[in-house]
Scaffold this motif. Structure first.
Motif, PDB file in Angstrom:
ATOM      1  N   GLY A  80      44.344  35.669  36.917  1.00  0.00           N
ATOM      2  CA  GLY A  80      43.927  35.755  38.312  1.00  0.00           C
ATOM      3  C   GLY A  80      44.568  36.944  39.017  1.00  0.00           C
ATOM      4  O   GLY A  80      43.924  37.623  39.816  1.00  0.00           O
ATOM      5  N   VAL A  81      45.847  37.199  38.707  1.00  0.00           N
ATOM      6  CA  VAL A  81      46.532  38.356  39.280  1.00  0.00           C
ATOM      7  C   VAL A  81      45.846  39.653  38.852  1.00  0.00           C
ATOM      8  O   VAL A  81      45.672  40.583  39.651  1.00  0.00           O
ATOM      9  N   TYR A  82      45.437  39.707  37.579  1.00  0.00           N
ATOM     10  CA  TYR A  82      44.740  40.900  37.083  1.00  0.00           C
ATOM     11  C   TYR A  82      43.445  41.143  37.875  1.00  0.00           C
ATOM     12  O   TYR A  82      43.180  42.259  38.340  1.00  0.00           O
ATOM     13  N   PHE A  83      42.641  40.077  38.040  1.00  0.00           N
ATOM     14  CA  PHE A  83      41.397  40.226  38.794  1.00  0.00           C
ATOM     15  C   PHE A  83      41.681  40.578  40.253  1.00  0.00           C
ATOM     16  O   PHE A  83      40.945  41.345  40.878  1.00  0.00           O
ATOM     17  N   TYR A  84      42.755  40.015  40.781  1.00  0.00           N
ATOM     18  CA  TYR A  84      43.171  40.316  42.161  1.00  0.00           C
ATOM     19  C   TYR A  84      43.511  41.800  42.298  1.00  0.00           C
ATOM     20  O   TYR A  84      43.107  42.453  43.267  1.00  0.00           O
ATOM     21  N   GLU A  85      44.225  42.336  41.314  1.00  0.00           N
ATOM     22  CA  GLU A  85      44.623  43.745  41.344  1.00  0.00           C
ATOM     23  C   GLU A  85      43.419  44.687  41.340  1.00  0.00           C
ATOM     24  O   GLU A  85      43.428  45.719  42.015  1.00  0.00           O
ATOM     25  N   ILE A  86      42.395  44.332  40.576  1.00  0.00           N
ATOM     26  CA  ILE A  86      41.245  45.233  40.466  1.00  0.00           C
ATOM     27  C   ILE A  86      40.157  44.907  41.486  1.00  0.00           C
ATOM     28  O   ILE A  86      39.091  45.513  41.478  1.00  0.00           O
ATOM     29  N   GLY A  87      40.435  43.935  42.366  1.00  0.00           N
ATOM     30  CA  GLY A  87      39.517  43.654  43.461  1.00  0.00           C
ATOM     31  C   GLY A  87      38.367  42.733  43.149  1.00  0.00           C
ATOM     32  O   GLY A  87      37.421  42.636  43.931  1.00  0.00           O
TER      33      GLY A  87
END
Length: 230
Positions: free
Chosen positions: A11-18
């Motif tokens: 989820g953090v990864y998807f959050y980082e890339i928007g």
């Protein structure tokens, strides 16, 4: 790697890339996983040993800032990084109750930050805005309960978390709710905490000097009414 850790960090990864919809789905799955672990802990009727408790340090660190739109003049800025969990296999060792609380805290904070990103920075109070506000409040309460019960390294992350929550609550009060005095108070608390851990923040890579400067300027954009001098 346990599903909670996997879902949170994905989820953090998807959050980082928007990609916020995917991030939201991951954080929801992580929250369900935390509830499952807590139920298993209750059923096992065990308390983790001190050695087991010290073995697992839940928080690995803070994410990179996600891709965001340029800053808008007159608006305060949120501390926009999310929390990353350390790898751990909970099928091999049952975590302590404090460890489970730490997992819940991380997922709750990340969900609040995500809802904050969803909210309209131009002042409209939406469901996401209310969810972010409630999530920050609950995270703050949980962090206060955990303080002093966990490792010194995690204690630093709790200090960063306190700084972040105070700042982000101030952002909501300023940008969305129009509660300027509350916003100013939150920004003062955040800046006080920031000054106490500034060197650690930069050395740990939790934040850049540029981000700290932006956050420290938030209080200057709040139009707090003052009483004229007689």
């Amino acid at each position: 790697m346990d599903a909670v850790v996997a879902y949170n960090n994905q989820g953090v990864y998807f959050y980082e890339i928007g990609v916020l919809e995917q991030a939201n789905a991951c954080f929801r799955n992580a929250a369900r996983g935390v509830r499952s672990i807590r139920e298993r802990w209750k059923l096992s009727n065990r308390t983790a040993s001190k050695s087991a408790h010290n073995y697992y340090d839940p928080i690995k660190g803070w994410s990179a800032p996600p891709r965001t739109a340029p800053l808008q003049e007159g608006y305060s800025v949120m501390f926009i990084r999310a929390l990353i969990l350390n790898d751990f296999d909970f099928s091999l060792m049952m975590p302590s109750n404090e460890d489970i609380d730490a997992l819940a805290l991380v997922v709750l904070y990340n969900s609040a930050a995500l809802n904050h990103c969803y909210s309209d920075s131009r002042g409209q109070i939406t469901t996401s805005t209310d969810a972010a506000h409630h999530g920050y409040e609950q995270t703050y309460i949980m962090a206060k309960k955990l303080n002093g019960k966990i490792s010194s390294r995690f204690s630093f992350h709790l200090k960063v978390l306190e700084m972040s929550i105070c700042n982000n609550m101030g952002v909501l009060y300023h940008n969305n709710f129009g509660r300027f005095r509350d916003a100013a108070q939150c920004f003062k608390s955040s800046r006080k905490q920031m000054e106490l851990i500034e060197k650690q923040l930069i050395c740990s890579g939790s934040v850049t000097a540029e981000e700290l400067q932006q956050l420290s300027l938030n209080i200057l954009v709040v139009p707090v009414a003052t009483t004229p001098v007689a």
